[in-house]
Design a protein around this motif. Structure first.
Motif, PDB file in Angstrom:
ATOM      1  N   LYS A  63       0.821  -1.220   0.000  1.00 49.12           N
ATOM      2  CA  LYS A  63       0.000   0.000   0.000  1.00 49.12           C
ATOM      3  C   LYS A  63       0.849   1.262   0.000  1.00 49.12           C
ATOM      4  O   LYS A  63       0.423   2.297  -0.494  1.00 49.12           O
ATOM      5  N   GLN A  64       2.056   1.172   0.526  1.00 48.23           N
ATOM      6  CA  GLN A  64       2.914   2.361   0.588  1.00 48.23           C
ATOM      7  C   GLN A  64       3.464   2.772  -0.779  1.00 48.23           C
ATOM      8  O   GLN A  64       3.967   3.871  -0.944  1.00 48.23           O
ATOM      9  N   PHE A  65       3.367   1.894  -1.766  1.00 49.95           N
ATOM     10  CA  PHE A  65       3.819   2.211  -3.123  1.00 49.95           C
ATOM     11  C   PHE A  65       2.603   2.584  -3.956  1.00 49.95           C
ATOM     12  O   PHE A  65       1.937   1.726  -4.526  1.00 49.95           O
ATOM     13  N   SER A  66       2.309   3.865  -4.045  1.00 50.60           N
ATOM     14  CA  SER A  66       1.081   4.316  -4.704  1.00 50.60           C
ATOM     15  C   SER A  66       1.033   3.939  -6.185  1.00 50.60           C
ATOM     16  O   SER A  66      -0.043   3.735  -6.742  1.00 50.60           O
ATOM     17  N   SER A  67       2.176   3.807  -6.836  1.00 49.05           N
ATOM     18  CA  SER A  67       2.182   3.478  -8.262  1.00 49.05           C
ATOM     19  C   SER A  67       1.664   2.063  -8.531  1.00 49.05           C
ATOM     20  O   SER A  67       1.234   1.762  -9.638  1.00 49.05           O
ATOM     21  N   LEU A  68       1.700   1.196  -7.521  1.00 45.45           N
ATOM     22  CA  LEU A  68       1.225  -0.175  -7.704  1.00 45.45           C
ATOM     23  C   LEU A  68      -0.300  -0.295  -7.656  1.00 45.45           C
ATOM     24  O   LEU A  68      -0.858  -1.247  -8.185  1.00 45.45           O
TER      25      LEU A  68
END
Length: 107
Positions: free
Chosen positions: A52-57
């Motif tokens: 969740k901390q990687f918004s691009s995913l």
């Protein structure tokens, strides 16, 4: 995190950048680079909630007929997503979704 594959063709595409089943995608070097990057990100986290901390995913738990599965976007502006199932200590990548009518591209 432990990452396992249900689709050996997808594993081959990620590891070697080539596969007959995904021939069209294997010719797209930008996509293959993004796919390997997502795979490496999956390996680097301790559990799927950290994605969740990687918004691009655009990590999301799926509902309805895909309940129990989750997905991440491979590349911004593209519709392909990596679908996986979570288990204690890892994930099992189920498939690469190539749904062209998803995300507002309904024709």
């Amino acid at each position: 995190m432990i990452v396992d594959f249900a689709d050996d063709d997808l594993k081959e595409l990620i590891e070697y950048g080539k596969n007959n089943k995904y021939k069209r995608l294997s010719k797209d070097k930008g996509f293959c680079t993004a796919l390997v990057s997502v795979y490496n990100r999956l390996l680097s986290v301790e559990n799927a909630n950290e994605l969740k901390q990687f918004s691009s995913l655009h990590y999301e738990k799926l509902k309805y007929d895909r309940s129990g599965q989750s997905s991440v976007r491979i590349q911004n502006g593209r519709v392909e997503r990596l679908i996986f199932e979570e288990f204690d200590g890892g994930i099992k990548i189920v498939l690469l979704e190539l749904n062209e009518s998803h995300y507002g591209r309904k024709k």
